[in-house]
Structure formats: C-alpha cells, structure tokens
Design an enzyme around this catalytic site. Structure first.
Site, PDB file in Angstrom:
ATOM      1  CB  CYS A   1      -8.539  13.631   6.870  1.00  0.00           C
ATOM      2  SG  CYS A   1     -10.013  13.275   7.878  1.00  0.00           S
TER       3      CYS A   1
ATOM      4  CB  CYS B   1      -7.800   7.212  12.255  1.00  0.00           C
ATOM      5  SG  CYS B   1      -8.436   7.747  10.648  1.00  0.00           S
TER       6      CYS B   1
END
Length: 392
Positions: free
Chosen positions: A119, A216
C-alpha cells in the site's frame, strides 16, 4: 521518554520549504490529524486528502478500520478544525489491483504477504505523489513515525522514528528513491503520547481514537478472509525428516512458517512446526524447531534508497515488523535482488514478507523474501487407516 511537546511547538520544516503547498494524507486517525495541524503551524499551504479504498459493497463489519466511511467523516471534521481544505480521492481500482488481488494470490502460492508494504509502495508514495503534483503540491505528508533527514550532500534519507515502539520505516522500503525529497513526516520526531497530547490541547476530535490493529480490508481473521477467496483442498501434512504422512489439512493457505498450534496432526502431542508449504503438491511439511532455522535469505523485487555502490558489506536486516533487526553479511546485491547470510540463524523467515535493510537508524531499502526450499524426502504413501489421535 522525553517531556511532552506543548501544542504550540512545531517540528522544524525543511529549509526554505515554508509556504509551499503540501498534500497531507489524512486517515481519520490521531497521527495524520496532528500532522495536518503541525504542517499548518510551519507555514505550509495544507490540502487534506483521504484515499478511498472501500468498495460500495464492503461489509459493514469492516467499517471500524482506518479506511472506512466513518474515518473519512472524522478526517473531514479534523480538516475543518485545523482550517484546511479536504478532498476524498477515489483509489478503489488501484487498491484492488495493487493490494487486495496480490494479497490473495500470495496466499494461494504458500507465501505470507504484507499488504501495508504494498500500500505504501504502490499507492501512497506512488499514486499519491502523482496526485499531489496534479494538484500543484510540492510535498506529500503522512503521519508515519519516520524521520526525514538531509545529509551533508543535501540528499534526503529516511531514518527510524524517535518512538521505537511506533517506528514505521519497515513499511517504506519500497518508496521510489526519486520521491524521497517530496515526502514529509511531521510526527517522526515525536512519541505517541506527545502526539496525543498535542491533539488534546488543540481539541482535535481524534485525540483519543484507538489505533487500527487489523488489515483494513480484512473483516475479522485473515484465515476466514482467505477461506472466502481460495477454495479448500484436502491434502497431507508430512514429516520433513521422513516423508511420512502425520496429518491432514484443507489447504496450504491456512498455514504459516513456524506455526505449531492447530496443525491437525494425528499425534497431537508431538511438537512440530511448519517448515515448508508446497501448494503445487498441496503439502504442508512439518519438523522440529531446528528445521525452521534459516542461515540466510534471498530477496527479489528489491528497491534501494542509496546507490548500490554505497551498500555496506555488513548491515542489519529486519524480517518482521515486530522483531529487532539482526546483523547480516551481503553475499550478493543487484538491481533485482540480494542474498544475505545471517550472523545468527533466524527462525521461520517467511517467504512473501519483507527483508528490510538498515545501517543503524537509516533505511537503505529492502526486498521480498523468496522461498527457502529445504531438501525434501521422498513422500511415503499415506496410511490406509487413520491412526488414533493421541491426547497430549
């Protein structure tokens, strides 16, 4: 621990940078909230932004994470408190392509990925830096606990944050080197209690917000998420020393190197660790503790934050986020990858995880750990009748 920093204090800005426009990544957490406030104090023209990752059909039980609609609302409210504009940027397609898809694919190959590294590499410090330039921003700033240091040659280096419990350099080894001069970390020289105190004194609504501990995009346990995306496939658990079948499993994707609990062995009293995962034969190999010790590693997909000619022959490498770095000798290093020999053998170094290189506090780069295939014995035929399970 040093004394708390009062709300009026600021972290020094890069020389001659005040007044520049900066895109501040805001997650709805306290770290990025204080980042925005400090940047404004330093005289930057701050633009707050949150990257939207969640799809429209995302399950509601994942909405307590740092990338949720509620977090976006809180980030917008904080931006109002600080007095900066705020934008919600749509990165759903990039997140699925660069993060979620590879995460599932790696588990199907018997590897253990770290989506936070991907990410930061592929989205935050690649896509977001590009977006910042489009918006006329010179810098991108985040709430990472990382120190931005300029050396005597005027080059920007990333160093470990001053809070050893929160240091996040491990996740940033893949940052494009040419992006380093355009990234700011205002909380890198602070400790977490100081950050919360600054938020409290400024009345920021995220001051006591709990930290997100989960991946997440994963609701609940990783194993359950993986089970939804990779079909179960019954196979055998074999002993690494003999090739004998000692248990059964429903998929190599449910195991990690070094694991010793929940193995499903016929003789459950035996202490065994996962030594190797072989999805091609749908086999989980187990053995003793010593069978899990690695004397070194090979890494691919390398990224260096220094010239290769400056890479020291001896350095420190960190193979997990929550473990201390260990000394290692560089056997080989080129643009594609590197090979290291540990000073002391390391337990269960997991393929797919990151090998992150340091010289003291300075981040040098890193790579993805390759599979370490042990010498495998000839597999023996499974027993015709399952042995009785012995209780420990």
């Amino acid at each position: 621990m040093s004394a708390p920093t009062p709300a009026s204090a600021t972290v020094p800005a890069p020389a001659a940078a005040a007044g520049e426009r900066v895109l501040c990544a805001m997650s709805g957490g306290v770290d990025s909230s204080v980042t925005a406030a400090l940047l404004k104090d330093q005289g930057y023209q701050v633009v707050g932004a949150m990257m939207r990752f969640w799809p429209d059909d995302k399950r509601t039980d994942t909405f307590d994470s740092c990338c949720s609609p509620d977090a976006a609302y809180e980030a917008r409210r904080v931006a109002e408190q600080v007095g900066v504009p705020f934008y919600l940027l749509d990165y759903r397609e990039q997140f699925q392509r660069h993060i979620v898809g590879p995460f599932i694919d790696e588990y199907s190959k018997g590897r253990t990925p770290n989506p936070c590294v991907n990410c930061n590499t592929k989205v935050k410090f690649d896509e977001l830096v590009k977006k910042a330039k489009m918006l006329g921003c010179r810098y991108v700033a985040t709430g990472h606990y990382v120190k931005r240091v300029e050396n005597a040659r005027g080059e920007v280096e990333f160093h470990r944050g001053d809070d050893p419990r929160k240091d996040q350099t491990y996740f940033l080894w893949g940052t494009p080197r040419d992006a380093l001069p355009y990234i700011l970390f205002p909380v890198g020289e602070l400790e977490k209690p100081q950050v919360r105190q600054i938020a409290e004194e400024r009345g920021l609504l995220t001051a006591q917000k709990p930290e997100s501990q989960n991946i997440c995009f994963v609701p609940g346990k990783v194993q359950d998420f993986v089970a939804e995306h990779i079909p179960q496939a019954q196979g055998f658990i074999r002993e690494i020393s003999s090739g004998e079948v000692v248990g059964e499993h429903l998929g190599t994707q449910f195991y990690t190197l070094g694991q010793k609990k929940g193995l499903g062995l016929y003789q459950s009293h035996r202490v065994r660790h996962v030594v190797h995962l072989a999805p091609d034969t749908n086999t989980v190999w187990v053995g003793d503790y010593d069978d899990c010790l690695w004397t070194g590693l090979k890494a691919q997909s390398a990224n260096y934050l220094i010239d290769l000619t400056e890479l020291p022959g001896e350095l420190e490498v960190q193979v997990r986020y929550r473990t201390a770095p260990v000394k290692a000798r560089v056997i080989r290093a080129d643009e594609s990858g590197f090979e290291l020999a540990f000073q002391d053998p390391q337990f269960a170094v997991a393929p797919g995880q990151s090998a992150v290189l340091y010289a003291g506090p300075r981040l040098l780069g890193g790579g993805l750990i390759e599979d370490h295939v042990p010498a495998l014995p000839e597999p023996k035929a499974p027993p015709k009748k399952r042995p009785a399970v012995l209780l420990s």
